[in-house]
Design an enzyme around this catalytic site. Structure first.
Site, PDB file in Angstrom:
ATOM      1  CG  HIS A 295      50.202  37.802  36.589  1.00 37.43           C
ATOM      2  ND1 HIS A 295      49.167  38.109  37.425  1.00 37.43           N
ATOM      3  CD2 HIS A 295      49.665  37.074  35.576  1.00 37.43           C
ATOM      4  CE1 HIS A 295      48.044  37.592  36.933  1.00 37.43           C
ATOM      5  NE2 HIS A 295      48.316  36.951  35.828  1.00 37.43           N
TER       6      HIS A 295
ATOM      7  CG  ASP B  32      50.714  40.857  39.123  1.00 34.81           C
ATOM      8  OD1 ASP B  32      50.309  41.346  38.055  1.00 34.81           O
ATOM      9  OD2 ASP B  32      50.302  39.785  39.613  1.00 34.81           O
TER      10      ASP B  32
ATOM     11  CD  GLU C 156      43.164  31.046  35.515  1.00 42.66           C
ATOM     12  OE1 GLU C 156      44.199  31.113  36.214  1.00 42.66           O
ATOM     13  OE2 GLU C 156      42.341  31.975  35.423  1.00 42.66           O
TER      14      GLU C 156
ATOM     15  CG  ASP D 222      42.340  31.801  39.853  1.00 44.35           C
ATOM     16  OD1 ASP D 222      43.095  31.383  40.745  1.00 44.35           O
ATOM     17  OD2 ASP D 222      42.748  32.370  38.821  1.00 44.35           O
TER      18      ASP D 222
ATOM     19  CG  ASP E 234      37.193  37.394  33.451  1.00 40.27           C
ATOM     20  OD1 ASP E 234      36.622  36.863  34.406  1.00 40.27           O
ATOM     21  OD2 ASP E 234      38.405  37.302  33.225  1.00 40.27           O
TER      22      ASP E 234
ATOM     23  CG  ASP F  12      41.780  35.871  39.383  1.00 39.04           C
ATOM     24  OD1 ASP F  12      41.958  37.101  39.387  1.00 39.04           O
ATOM     25  OD2 ASP F  12      41.992  35.155  38.395  1.00 39.04           O
TER      26      ASP F  12
HETATM   27  C1  XLS Z   1      42.597  36.402  33.655  1.00 37.40           C
HETATM   28  C2  XLS Z   1      43.081  35.324  34.495  1.00 37.40           C
HETATM   29  C3  XLS Z   1      44.455  35.528  35.118  1.00 37.40           C
HETATM   30  C4  XLS Z   1      45.008  34.236  35.605  1.00 37.40           C
HETATM   31  C5  XLS Z   1      46.451  34.270  35.899  1.00 37.40           C
HETATM   32  O1  XLS Z   1      41.439  36.433  33.254  1.00 37.40           O
HETATM   33  O2  XLS Z   1      42.110  35.092  35.478  1.00 37.40           O
HETATM   34  O3  XLS Z   1      44.438  36.507  36.073  1.00 37.40           O
HETATM   35  O4  XLS Z   1      44.328  33.767  36.740  1.00 37.40           O
HETATM   36  O5  XLS Z   1      47.199  34.691  34.823  1.00 37.40           O
HETATM   37 CA    CA Z   2      42.121  33.489  37.053  1.00 33.15          CA
HETATM   38 CA    CA Z   3      38.956  36.252  35.382  1.00 29.86          CA
END
Ligand code: XLS
Ligand code: CA
Ligand code: CA
Length: 436
Positions: A99, A102, A231, A295, A306, A338
């Site tokens: 990102h 980041d 996503e 991911d 999560d 991820d």
């Molecule tokens: C958050 C998401 C994020 C995406 C990218 O829960 O997984 O990290 O993969 O923005």
């Molecule tokens: Ca993700």
């Molecule tokens: Ca996640």
């Protein structure tokens, strides 16, 4: 200067190895179904989890030992680039994802943020040239900055919408510069807390508008090859997120005519949160020809959050890799870890151990999936199960040679309807033989 001085390049040493810093299953050049393992996987490292996350949780502060941290945010950002590329190279992973937030500190204004980004992206570009490591995808973080309290493109505040668009533009510029092939839109705070104050169609239309602008801009700057990846995630941080799951996301993309340039980036933990299996989400995406990238992580079945754990569940990973094989691979997408180390795994070396665990699990999953495919395990089961459509009235149905009158006549003359058992327990026991 090295950030991981005790660690040599991680090698494949085979199943019997007792060296924790070696692959026991992931052998990058080994061919599986005529393709090197590494090309099936196209592994990528998530910058945010491995180089930014400090190991804090809602009950306590960061515990992670990270030698790149300093008092000066720009110096830390530069150290992170060095550490990250040392890590990618030593692990032998060819892709990474990040990102905007980041890699560079925001500073005091959007202009300062973009200037910081330019400086750090220079460094990233130089490292990419030196190492040959490539960008799988980048994205704009449109959820961390407090201005996004009511969402980004779904915000009720048009000024916020504009900031979010500026970040997307910058992200696409960076993608072009770094030769990125994919750009991710994770909905972040695109969703709602309560319908009492929310105009849902209005917000969704605004989101679609931004995506159209992104497509147009990518064309305008000669980066029209870029694949956009939506996503899905059902909840967190909003109570309800608009891109709930793969099916909901596809309905959105179809409704707004975005399917030409958009595919899906599917995350295992988000599938769990939506009440689906990972392979279900992948199968749905495949049915729309929209499986873009993965991911890789896993949630905890006993928690409703999560948790982004490293993937070690061989059962799920095998079924996911089977979907990848059925899809004919993921390129230009890949498999991004991820995933974050658990808070109790706070040493620097844990970053290696965690990724090795994930990569070895995927290697085993790939091999099991290849066996399932070679022996046509699922194909045979399905062929048999749907055999009634291969002849007689079934064949007429799938050839569109019937209508309600004909079918009714047929049914009235066939009182002897007979079903067959699926023997599902036997199927599951056989599947275990392929996996373990
Ligand atoms: C958050 C998401 C994020 C995406 C990218 O829960 O997984 O990290 O993969 O923005
Ligand atoms: Ca993700
Ligand atoms: Ca996640």
């Amino acid at each position: 200067m090295t950030y991981f001085p005790h660690i040599e390049k991680i090698k494949y040493e085979g199943k019997e190895s007792t060296n924790p810093f070696a692959f026991r299953h992931y052998n990058p050049e080994e061919e599986v179904l005529g393709k090197p393992m590494k090309d099936h996987m196209r592994f990528a490292i998530a910058y945010w989890h491995s180089f930014v996350n400090e190991g804090n949780d809602p009950f306590g502060k960061g515990v992670n030992q990270r030698t790149w941290l300093t008092e000066d945010p720009m110096e830390t950002a530069k150290n992170r680039v060095e550490a990250a590329f040392e890590f990618f190279e030593k692990l032998g992973v060819e892709y990474f994802c990040f990102h905007d937030m980041d890699v560079a500190p925001f500073g005091n204004s959007l202009a300062e943020f973009f200037a910081n980004l330019d400086e750090i992206v220079d460094l990233i570009e130089q490292k990419m040239q030196e190492t040959g490591i490539k960008l799988l995808w980048n994205t704009a973080d449109r959820h961390t900055n407090p201005i996004y309290v009511n969402g980004a493109a779904s915000s009720n505040n048009a000024d916020v919408y504009a900031v979010s668009a500026a970040q997307v533009k910058k992200g696409i510029d960076i993608s072009k510069r770094l030769g990125g092939k994919n750009f991710v839109f994770w909905g972040g705070r695109e969703g709602y807390e309560t319908l009492l104050n929310t105009d849902m169609p209005f917000e969704e239309e605004n989101i679609a508008r931004l995506y159209k602008m992104a497509i147009d801009y990518s064309n305008e700057i000669g980066h029209g090859e870029l694949t956009f990846l939506l996503e899905p995630k059902p909840k967190e941080p909003m109570k309800h997120q608009y891109d709930f799951d793969a099916a909901t996301s596809m309905a959105f993309l179809q409704k707004y005519g975005l399917t030409d340039r958009f595919k899906l980036n599917l995350e295992a933990n988000h599938a769990t949160l939506a009440g689906h299996t990972f392979e279900h989400e992948m199968a749905v995406a495949r049915s729309y020809n929209a499986l873009g990238s993965l991911d890789a992580n896993q949630g905890d079945m006993l928690l409703g959050w999560d948790t982004d754990e490293f993937p070690t569940d061989l059962y799920t990973v095998t079924l996911a890799m089977y979907e990848v094989l059925e899809n004919g691979g993921l390129e230009p997408g890949g498999i991004n870890f991820d995933a974050k180390v658990r808070r109790t795994s706070f040493e620097m070396d844990d970053l290696f151990l965690a990724h090795i665990a994930g990569m070895d699990t995927f290697a085993r999953g790939l091999k099991a999936a290849a066996r399932l495919k070679e022996e046509r395990f699922f194909d045979q089961i399905k062929e048999e199960r749907y055999a009634s459509y291969q002849e007689g009235i079934g064949l007429e149905i799938i050839n569109d040679q019937t209508d309600l009158k004909k079918l009714s006549e047929y049914a009235l003359n066939h009182n002897d309807v007979e079903n067959k058992s699926s023997h599902i327990e036997y199927v599951k026991a056989k599947l275990n033989d392929y996996i373990y």
